[in-house]
Scaffold this motif. Structure first.
Motif, PDB file in Angstrom:
ATOM      1  N   LEU A 125       1.024  14.684  -4.309  1.00 39.57           N
ATOM      2  CA  LEU A 125       2.334  14.446  -3.687  1.00 39.57           C
ATOM      3  C   LEU A 125       3.001  15.781  -3.342  1.00 39.57           C
ATOM      4  CD1 LEU A 125       3.638  11.520  -5.952  1.00 39.57           C
ATOM      5  CD2 LEU A 125       3.252  11.385  -3.475  1.00 39.57           C
ATOM      6  N   ALA A 126       2.928  16.708  -4.267  1.00 35.08           N
ATOM      7  CA  ALA A 126       3.553  18.025  -4.030  1.00 35.08           C
ATOM      8  C   ALA A 126       2.893  18.742  -2.860  1.00 35.08           C
ATOM      9  CB  ALA A 126       3.471  18.876  -5.307  1.00 35.08           C
ATOM     10  N   SER A 127       1.553  18.602  -2.773  1.00 35.68           N
ATOM     11  CA  SER A 127       0.834  19.288  -1.686  1.00 35.68           C
ATOM     12  C   SER A 127       1.242  18.743  -0.322  1.00 35.68           C
ATOM     13  CB  SER A 127      -0.683  19.139  -1.881  1.00 35.68           C
ATOM     14  OG  SER A 127      -1.101  17.836  -1.519  1.00 35.68           O
ATOM     15  N   LEU A 128       1.768  17.512  -0.291  1.00 35.50           N
ATOM     16  CA  LEU A 128       2.256  16.939   0.974  1.00 35.50           C
ATOM     17  C   LEU A 128       3.763  17.147   1.144  1.00 35.50           C
ATOM     18  CD1 LEU A 128       0.289  13.539   1.189  1.00 35.50           C
ATOM     19  CD2 LEU A 128      -0.224  15.707   2.341  1.00 35.50           C
ATOM     20  N   GLY A 129       4.389  17.795   0.174  1.00 32.91           N
ATOM     21  CA  GLY A 129       5.825  18.045   0.268  1.00 32.91           C
ATOM     22  C   GLY A 129       6.683  16.819   0.016  1.00 32.91           C
ATOM     23  N   ALA A 130       6.180  15.888  -0.775  1.00 26.87           N
ATOM     24  CA  ALA A 130       6.929  14.651  -1.039  1.00 26.87           C
ATOM     25  C   ALA A 130       8.092  14.921  -1.992  1.00 26.87           C
ATOM     26  CB  ALA A 130       5.998  13.603  -1.653  1.00 26.87           C
ATOM     27  N   PRO A 131       9.263  14.329  -1.704  1.00 25.42           N
ATOM     28  CA  PRO A 131      10.401  14.489  -2.617  1.00 25.42           C
ATOM     29  C   PRO A 131      10.083  13.907  -3.993  1.00 25.42           C
ATOM     30  CG  PRO A 131      11.072  13.483  -0.519  1.00 25.42           C
ATOM     31  CD  PRO A 131       9.577  13.517  -0.528  1.00 25.42           C
ATOM     32  N   GLY A 132      10.780  14.442  -5.012  1.00 24.28           N
ATOM     33  CA  GLY A 132      10.519  14.025  -6.380  1.00 24.28           C
ATOM     34  C   GLY A 132      10.907  12.593  -6.673  1.00 24.28           C
ATOM     35  N   ASP A 133      11.751  11.998  -5.832  1.00 23.45           N
ATOM     36  CA  ASP A 133      12.164  10.617  -6.102  1.00 23.45           C
ATOM     37  C   ASP A 133      11.524   9.609  -5.142  1.00 23.45           C
ATOM     38  OD1 ASP A 133      13.413  11.377  -3.803  1.00 23.45           O
ATOM     39  OD2 ASP A 133      15.408  10.639  -4.402  1.00 23.45           O
ATOM     40  N   LEU A 134      10.501  10.040  -4.392  1.00 21.81           N
ATOM     41  CA  LEU A 134       9.852   9.123  -3.445  1.00 21.81           C
ATOM     42  C   LEU A 134       9.067   8.065  -4.221  1.00 21.81           C
ATOM     43  CD1 LEU A 134       9.390   8.942  -0.279  1.00 21.81           C
ATOM     44  CD2 LEU A 134       7.126   9.899  -0.768  1.00 21.81           C
ATOM     45  N   PRO A 135       9.312   6.777  -3.963  1.00 19.28           N
ATOM     46  CA  PRO A 135       8.541   5.758  -4.681  1.00 19.28           C
ATOM     47  C   PRO A 135       7.086   5.724  -4.204  1.00 19.28           C
ATOM     48  CG  PRO A 135       9.991   4.719  -3.079  1.00 19.28           C
ATOM     49  CD  PRO A 135      10.309   6.185  -3.049  1.00 19.28           C
ATOM     50  N   VAL A 136       6.209   5.307  -5.088  1.00 17.85           N
ATOM     51  CA  VAL A 136       4.774   5.289  -4.794  1.00 17.85           C
ATOM     52  C   VAL A 136       4.202   3.920  -5.132  1.00 17.85           C
ATOM     53  CG1 VAL A 136       2.521   6.324  -5.291  1.00 17.85           C
ATOM     54  CG2 VAL A 136       4.581   7.748  -5.345  1.00 17.85           C
ATOM     55  N   VAL A 137       3.434   3.360  -4.202  1.00 17.33           N
ATOM     56  CA  VAL A 137       2.707   2.115  -4.491  1.00 17.33           C
ATOM     57  C   VAL A 137       1.217   2.415  -4.409  1.00 17.33           C
ATOM     58  CG1 VAL A 137       2.902   1.323  -2.071  1.00 17.33           C
ATOM     59  CG2 VAL A 137       2.406  -0.314  -3.894  1.00 17.33           C
ATOM     60  N   ILE A 138       0.477   1.909  -5.403  1.00 19.86           N
ATOM     61  CA  ILE A 138      -0.943   2.223  -5.560  1.00 19.86           C
ATOM     62  C   ILE A 138      -1.740   0.926  -5.555  1.00 19.86           C
ATOM     63  CG2 ILE A 138      -2.682   3.195  -7.155  1.00 19.86           C
ATOM     64  CD1 ILE A 138      -0.376   4.945  -8.303  1.00 19.86           C
ATOM     65  N   CYS A 139      -2.907   0.949  -4.910  1.00 20.64           N
ATOM     66  CA  CYS A 139      -3.830  -0.173  -5.043  1.00 20.64           C
ATOM     67  C   CYS A 139      -5.192   0.351  -5.469  1.00 20.64           C
ATOM     68  CB  CYS A 139      -3.940  -0.968  -3.739  1.00 20.64           C
ATOM     69  SG  CYS A 139      -4.803  -0.099  -2.413  1.00 20.64           S
ATOM     70  N   GLY A 140      -6.034  -0.550  -5.960  1.00 15.62           N
ATOM     71  CA  GLY A 140      -7.408  -0.180  -6.319  1.00 15.62           C
ATOM     72  C   GLY A 140      -7.639  -0.150  -7.814  1.00 15.62           C
ATOM     73  N   MET A 141      -8.751   0.448  -8.196  1.00 16.78           N
ATOM     74  CA  MET A 141      -9.207   0.385  -9.580  1.00 16.78           C
ATOM     75  C   MET A 141      -8.315   1.149 -10.542  1.00 16.78           C
ATOM     76  SD  MET A 141     -11.657  -1.733  -9.561  1.00 16.78           S
ATOM     77  CE  MET A 141     -12.520  -1.524 -11.122  1.00 16.78           C
ATOM     78  N   ALA A 142      -7.366   1.949 -10.028  1.00 15.07           N
ATOM     79  CA  ALA A 142      -6.381   2.597 -10.902  1.00 15.07           C
ATOM     80  C   ALA A 142      -5.629   1.547 -11.718  1.00 15.07           C
ATOM     81  CB  ALA A 142      -5.409   3.439 -10.093  1.00 15.07           C
ATOM     82  N   GLY A 143      -5.585   0.314 -11.242  1.00 13.61           N
ATOM     83  CA  GLY A 143      -4.899  -0.757 -11.954  1.00 13.61           C
ATOM     84  C   GLY A 143      -5.813  -1.591 -12.849  1.00 13.61           C
ATOM     85  N   SER A 144      -7.061  -1.174 -12.993  1.00  7.63           N
ATOM     86  CA  SER A 144      -7.991  -1.911 -13.857  1.00  7.63           C
ATOM     87  C   SER A 144      -7.829  -1.463 -15.308  1.00  7.63           C
ATOM     88  CB  SER A 144      -9.434  -1.677 -13.412  1.00  7.63           C
ATOM     89  OG  SER A 144      -9.814  -0.345 -13.676  1.00  7.63           O
ATOM     90  N   ARG A 145      -8.509  -2.162 -16.195  1.00  4.98           N
ATOM     91  CA  ARG A 145      -8.421  -1.848 -17.616  1.00  4.98           C
ATOM     92  C   ARG A 145      -8.887  -0.415 -17.878  1.00  4.98           C
ATOM     93  NH1 ARG A 145     -10.894  -6.707 -20.812  1.00  4.98           N
ATOM     94  NH2 ARG A 145      -9.618  -7.752 -19.246  1.00  4.98           N
ATOM     95  N   GLN A 146      -9.809   0.070 -17.054  1.00  4.62           N
ATOM     96  CA  GLN A 146     -10.317   1.438 -17.222  1.00  4.62           C
ATOM     97  C   GLN A 146      -9.490   2.448 -16.416  1.00  4.62           C
ATOM     98  OE1 GLN A 146     -12.531  -1.228 -16.406  1.00  4.62           O
ATOM     99  NE2 GLN A 146     -12.735  -1.459 -18.617  1.00  4.62           N
TER     100      GLN A 146
END
Lengths: 310, 310
Positions: free
Chosen positions: B56-77
């Motif tokens: 996020l920092a490398s793209l210059g995103a503000p510190g309070d920008l919300p983030v939505v994630i999909c994929g295996m990051a949401g799995s048990r592992q």
């Protein structure tokens, strides 16, 4: 050797990963046996002739005892290539094409594999010798023979002649799915040793026998069953085994002529039990032919055709 | 970021082996993008929060920008488990079950996967977000969606709600057969890059579309074709690809209600071409939805549901 009897010939089953040798009398009785890990790669390094002569000497075989060999030793990557004989083929045609090892004093022959040309190309190497034994014991046999394994062969025999055959990748696919695919997380180290009485083996069979079953479209449900329903590892292994063997049995039944009721099942041990259950569930009657016995009988039939009937 | 526009949110597709991040405005336009090899294992070692904040920092995103994630990051592992939502499920139900990352000041949510209970248990994680995008762009959509890949998903949507789905192990099975099975000798290193116009791809499709086709009982013929007929490596790869994709297409067509003529095909590039040909050969019409685009649209639809409609 037992009881001082003289062997009439030696027979060897020489495959990719193992070597088995028997000394037999003219009637096919086994007088001595040797098993070793000398598969093709190991034997190529040591020298095929040295490996064979070493094992023959360890059994006390005479220097002029003839030897008949079946298996991958006759492939292009083996000792001497015994080119495929095309089906339809009868035993005499197959044996006439046996390859003789050149430049050795001992008479050593390798039984050729069988090939099927046309729309459904296919090959076998090793199973043809079991078929020789089966037909030798049942003169004029016509029927369907199932030979389960890494690459299961289903063979139509007409009046003692091999007419056509097909191959199912069942054993290899089971091993790949259980050991290498996403399903490995569900199955782990229990891939070997599926119990024929496990209810999930039956459940897998039942699923596979429903008309329209798609193996490709059902495998992932084993993974989902683990994630959602706590399917255990041995249950997942049994379910997978039932699905793949059931898929083979179902397809073989659907393609066999309706008047074929009985299958000669060439198998031993656990494999025999799993396949018998699957074939019966698919609607076949089964007559079991022990697989190890079939190899020995085939080598004896080959020796009879090559030497004792001359 | 382009043209000084302010992003409204960030969306990430965080899978087993790769990470992709986009900054988007409220309308879903992409303002900046980052791709990295930070899959689950690498990210667990480095710390998920550190990995995400670094990108996020490398793209210059503000510190309070919300983030939505999909994929295996949401799995048990993964990072934080977003437990499966059971089908039938509509977008609002899916988004209501998004997991929020605890103990961080930034608002970070992970879209949950979908699960199907019952006789045909199944799961997906990642594809549900592509479906959110598809339904967001076609309000009230009903129909069939094909999502090819390692584990191809076929999804029935009714009036914008995911009602049921199935999984074909097509991509994984192709890779295992081409790389690990007896067929590897026939295919070698050419497993990638099958040409949709190769006549053997068409031949494989045609074979697979014959009623009663058995994938299990046909695969070995590729090996025999090499031994007997000189089938080349690229021809063998194309034949195998045609057989497995054709097997999926044929089964999906036979199970789809007759009134379903058109499939939404979520795919890109070579995969899209191979599947379009297979699905058309099986009797479907195809409307292609670019797969990468579908992920971004899905993340935008999720952000809209999570934050912009409140």
């Amino acid at each position: 050797m037992s009881q001082g009897q003289e062997p009439a010939f030696a027979g060897a089953d020489w495959g990719t990963s193992r070597f088995r040798l028997w000394l037999m009398d003219r009637a096919g009785n086994v007088l001595a046996e040797k098993r070793a890990d000398d598969g093709l790669d190991a034997s190529r390094a040591k020298g095929f002739s040295q490996v064979l002569e070493g094992h023959l000497a360890s059994l006390g075989a005479p220097g002029d005892l003839p030897v008949v060999i079946c298996g991958m030793a006759g492939s292009r990557q083996g000792w001497v290539e015994a080119p495929y004989v095309h089906v339809p083929a009868n035993p005499a045609t197959i044996l006439a094409a046996a390859a003789r090892i050149p430049d050795v004093s001992r008479d050593i022959r390798i039984v050729p594999g069988l090939a099927q040309q046309g729309e459904r190309p296919n090959v076998m190497r090793g199973e043809e010798t079991q078929l020789l034994g089966l037909v030798h014991g049942k003169p004029g046999f016509s029927g369907l023979v199932a030979m389960p394994g890494t690459h299961s062969k289903w063979v139509y025999v007409e009046d003692g002649r091999v007419s056509r055959f097909s191959t199912y990748l069942t054993g290899e696919l089971y091993a790949l799915l259980a050991g290498q695919s996403i399903l490995r997380h569900s199955i782990g180290a229990v891939a070997e040793g599926v119990d024929v009485d496990h209810p999930e083996f039956t459940a897998g069979l039942t699923t596979a026998l429903v008309p329209g079953f798609s193996l490709l479209g059902s495998l992932f449900e084993i993974r989902a069953g683990m994630l959602l329903n706590g399917l255990t590892q041995d249950a997942a292994a049994a379910r997978l085994s039932g699905m793949v063997i059931g898929s083979e049995a179902s397809d073989a039944r659907s393609k066999a002529p309706a008047d074929i009721k009985t299958v000669q099942l060439v198998a031993s041990g656990r494999m025999e039990r799993l396949y018998r259950k699957a074939l019966q569930a698919a609607g076949f009657d089964c007559e079991t032919v022990d697989a190890d016995d079939a190899v020995r009988k085939g080598l004896h039939a080959a020796a009879t055709g090559l030497w004792f009937l001359l």
